[in-house]
Structure formats: structure tokens, C-alpha cells
Design a protein around this motif. Structure first.
Motif: not given
Length: 68
Positions: A17, A20, A22-23, A41, A53
Motif C-alpha cells: 500500500l 501505491d 491498488s487492491n 486493509r 491509507v
């Protein structure tokens, strides 16, 4: 709760995370579902007492888990 309350997988997700990702990208790297990443998360936020985040990343920097 603090960083030592996170599992190894949650620390791994937190590092991604902070990069940067994404899931979807994290899920592909870890061979997990996006729903599982979202669950991690939510647990990370709860355990660290942060809202998003940015808070997770700030915490990871302050504790030395990642370097800026």
C-alpha cells in the motif's frame, strides 16, 4: 494497537500500500482475492487506529517499517 499486533501478511500488504499499489495489484502479487486484501486493509486500519491509507503509511514511516 501497534505494529507488533500486525501479522506478517498484514505487514506485507501495508508495504505494498505504501508503494501505491491498488487492491487488485496487491492481490495479483500475493495470489489472493481483492476481497481478502480489502479485509487486511480494514484490519490494519483498526489495529493501528488510523482512518485511511495515508495514516497507515505515516505510521509505517514513523515506526521504520518503510523509509520515505
Amino acid at each position: 494497537m501497534r505494529l507488533n499486533s500486525l501479522t506478517g501478511r498484514q505487514i506485507e500488504v501495508l508495504r505494498y500500500l505504501a508503494d501505491d499499489l491498488s487492491n487488485k495489484e496487491i492481490a495479483a502479487k500475493l495470489n489472493l482475492s481483492e476481497k481478502t486484501i480489502d479485509f487486511h486493509r480494514q484490519l490494519i486500519k483498526q489495529k493501528l487506529g488510523v482512518k485511511g491509507v495515508a495514516g497507515m503509511v505515516r505510521y509505517a514511516i514513523r515506526t521504520g517499517l518503510i523509509t520515505p
